[in-house]
Design an enzyme around this catalytic site. Structure first.
Site, PDB file in Angstrom:
ATOM      1  N   GLY A 138       3.326 -37.168  -1.042  1.00 19.09           N
ATOM      2  CA  GLY A 138       3.759 -37.019   0.378  1.00 19.09           C
ATOM      3  C   GLY A 138       2.543 -36.333   1.355  1.00 19.09           C
ATOM      4  CB  SER A 142      -2.802 -43.716  -0.708  1.00 20.69           C
ATOM      5  OG  SER A 142      -1.736 -43.335   0.283  1.00 20.69           O
ATOM      6  CG  ASP A 186      -0.301 -41.712   5.545  1.00 14.90           C
ATOM      7  OD1 ASP A 186       0.476 -40.945   6.444  1.00 14.90           O
ATOM      8  OD2 ASP A 186       0.163 -42.421   4.799  1.00 14.90           O
TER       9      ASP A 186
HETATM   10  C1  GLA Z   1       4.068 -42.540   4.553  1.00 19.14           C
HETATM   11  C2  GLA Z   1       3.314 -43.774   5.413  1.00 19.14           C
HETATM   12  C3  GLA Z   1       3.182 -43.238   6.796  1.00 19.14           C
HETATM   13  C4  GLA Z   1       4.134 -43.033   7.561  1.00 19.14           C
HETATM   14  C5  GLA Z   1       5.183 -41.868   6.574  1.00 19.14           C
HETATM   15  C6  GLA Z   1       6.477 -41.479   6.928  1.00 19.14           C
HETATM   16  O1  GLA Z   1       3.254 -41.532   4.528  1.00 19.14           O
HETATM   17  O2  GLA Z   1       2.150 -44.038   4.816  1.00 19.14           O
HETATM   18  O3  GLA Z   1       2.660 -44.436   7.507  1.00 19.14           O
HETATM   19  O4  GLA Z   1       5.453 -43.798   7.929  1.00 19.14           O
HETATM   20  O5  GLA Z   1       5.288 -42.252   5.187  1.00 19.14           O
HETATM   21  O6  GLA Z   1       6.328 -40.797   8.465  1.00 19.14           O
END
Ligand code: GLA
Length: 400
Positions: A138, A142, A186
C-alpha cells in the site's frame, strides 16, 4: 533538449541503494551502468480512493525507494533483474504484446510501451532494479518501479519528457498494460513530492501545491500488516466502476461534482451500496481540503482526527478494510502518542499510516508490533519516515 532533470538528494539510504544497484548491474552485465534513477514509494495522508473520481489528495514520498541502474544495449532487447525475487526477465521491445505476464516486469514492459507511444525511441537496455519499498504494502512499490524505469529509459533514449507527462504515462502503463485501473495519486506523488512537504493535488486539473508542515511534533509511522492483498485488483476496479455508475445516475461527470445535500436528495436513486461509496468520496474530498489548513497551521491533533474520520469512512462506506488492518489500527490507537491512524492505498491489506508524537515513536513501534502479532499471528513491519524527495536521477559521481 530538456531531459528529466531533477537530481535526487543523496542521503545515506539513497547512497546505499544506488551503490547496491550499481554493484548488481556490474555483477550481472559486466560493465558500468549509463544512468541510475530513483523513485520513492508514497504515503497517502488523506484522499483515499478520490483520485479516480477527479477529487483531491494529500500525499508524501517516504524515505524508501526503488533504484534502477540502466545501460544501453546494441539490440532491441530489455533484460531486467530485480532484487524483489532475484529473477531476470528478458523480452524484445517489438514483442511487448506477448504480455502481460503477471510478474514485476509488466511494469517495465508497460513503461517501455508507453514511452514509445509518446514518441520516445526506447533503446534495448539492461536494468538492475533494487528496492527497499515494501512490496504489495500500500505504499506504491508499483509506481516506484514505473517512475524509476521511465526516468532511466527516457534518459538513455535522450528523449525530452516533462515530469507531468512522465507521471501520466506511468499511470497509463499500469492502467493499460498491467490492467489495474489506478488513479494518478501514486505516480504524481512519486514524481512531485519534496522533502518536508506534503503534496496537495487536484486530480481533475492536475493543479498542485507543496504544503509546508506547520509542526514537527509528529512523525509518520508506516505499519505494514504483511497481509497479502491478492484480490486487490478486482475489488479496486469494482469500486471504481461503482463510482462511475453513481456519477452516471446523478448525471455528473464524476463524483467530484457532487455535494452531500445532492447525495441525500438522491438516496433512493442510488440505493445503499452506491450511496455509501459516493458518500465516502464526497466527504473525503472535504477532509483533504480541511487537512491542508490544519497541516499548515501545525494542528496535529486536528490532523489525527481527520485521519480517523477518513479511516472510518473507508471501512464503513467504501468497505476496503479487513481484519488485519483493523487489528493494526486498534493497536496503534491504544499506544501512547498516536494522534490518529488510517488505512492507506487500495486497502484489503497493506499498511496503516499512524501520526505519532515524535518522542513516542520507538516505544510506539515496539508496542504496536507486539500487540498486532498477538492478535493476528502475523509479524508486521513498522517504520517511521519523514517526507522525502521525489524521483530523479542519481548524480553520476554519487556526490551530494
Ligand atoms: C492505489 C491506487 C491509487 C489510489 C489509491 C487509493 O494506491 O494506485 O491510484 O486510488 O489506491 O487512494
Amino acid at each position: 533538449m530538456i531531459l528529466y532533470n531533477h537530481e535526487c538528494y543523496m542521503d545515506a539510504p539513497t547512497r546505499a541503494l544506488a551503490g547496491r544497484a550499481e554493484t548488481e548491474f556490474r555483477n550481472r552485465f559486466e560493465r558500468e551502468p549509463d544512468v541510475i534513477a530513483r523513485a520513492p514509494g508514497r504515503l497517502e495522508m488523506l484522499g483515499g480512493h478520490t483520485d479516480y473520481s477527479e477529487g483531491f489528495i494529500m500525499a508524501l514520498a517516504i524515505e524508501r525507494a526503488t533504484v534502477v541502474a540502466a545501460g544501453e544495449r546494441d539490440d532491441l532487447h530489455l533484460r531486467a533483474w530485480s532484487d524483489c525475487d532475484e529473477t531476470e526477465a528478458s523480452f524484445e521491445l517489438s514483442r511487448l504484446d506477448e504480455g502481460p505476464w503477471g510478474r514485476w516486469w509488466d511494469y517495465v514492459a508497460g513503461v517501455a510501451q508507453e514511452l514509445a507511444a509518446e514518441g520516445c525511441e526506447v533503446p534495448g537496455a539492461d536494468l538492475a532494479i533494487v528496492s527497499d519499498v515494501p512490496v504489495g504494502g500500500g505504499v506504491s512499490s508499483s509506481a516506484a518501479i514505473e517512475v524509476a524505469t521511465a526516468i532511466a529509459l527516457s534518459t538513455l533514449a535522450e528523449c525530452s519528457i516533462d515530469p507531468e507527462t512522465l507521471a501520466l504515462l506511468c499511470q497509463r502503463a499500469e492502467n493499460e498494460f498491467v490492467g489495474m485501473r489506478c488513479g494518478i495519486l501514486d505516480q504524481f506523488t512519486s514524481v512531485f513530492a519534496r522533502t518536508e512537504r506534503v503534496l496537495w493535488l487536484d486530480c481533475r486539473t492536475l493543479k498542485r501545491r507543496l504544503v509546508k508542515m506547520g509542526s514537527d511534533e509528529a512523525r509518520f509511522v508506516v505499519c505494514d500488516t504483511k497481509k497479502p492483498r491478492e484480490l486487490v485488483g478486482s475489488a479496486y476496479n469494482e469500486r471504481r466502476a461503482q463510482c462511475e455508475q453513481a456519477s452516471e445516475l446523478l448525471g455528473v461527470r464524476t463524483l467530484r461534482d457532487v455535494d452531500e445535500p445532492t447525495l441525500d436528495a438522491n438516496a433512493d436513486l442510488l440505493g445503499g451500496t452506491l450511496l455509501r461509496r459516493a458518500r465516502h468520496v464526497v466527504t473525503e474530498n472535504q477532509r483533504v481540503q480541511q487537512g491542508v489548513k490544519v497541516l499548515e497551521a501545525g494542528d496535529v491533533e486536528a490532523l489525527g482526527t481527520l485521519l480517523n474520520q477518513s479511516h472510518l469512512s473507508l471501512r464503513d462506506n467504501y468497505e476496503v478494510s479487513c481484519r488485519e488492518l483493523e487489528a493494526m489500527r486498534e493497536a496503534a490507537l491504544e499506544a501512547t502518542g498516536c494522534f490518529g491512524a488510517r488505512l492507506i492505498g487500495a486497502g484489503f491489506g497493506g499498511c496503516v499510516l499512524a501520526l505519532v508524537r515524535a518522542e513516542a515513536e520507538d516505544e510506539f513501534i515496539t508496542t504496536v508490533a507486539r500487540r498486532y502479532e498477538t492478535q493476528t499471528g502475523l509479524g508486521p513491519a513498522i517504520f517511521g519516515t519523514d517526507a522525502a524527495d521525489g524521483a530523479g536521477l542519481i548524480p553520476a559521481d554519487g556526490e551530494d
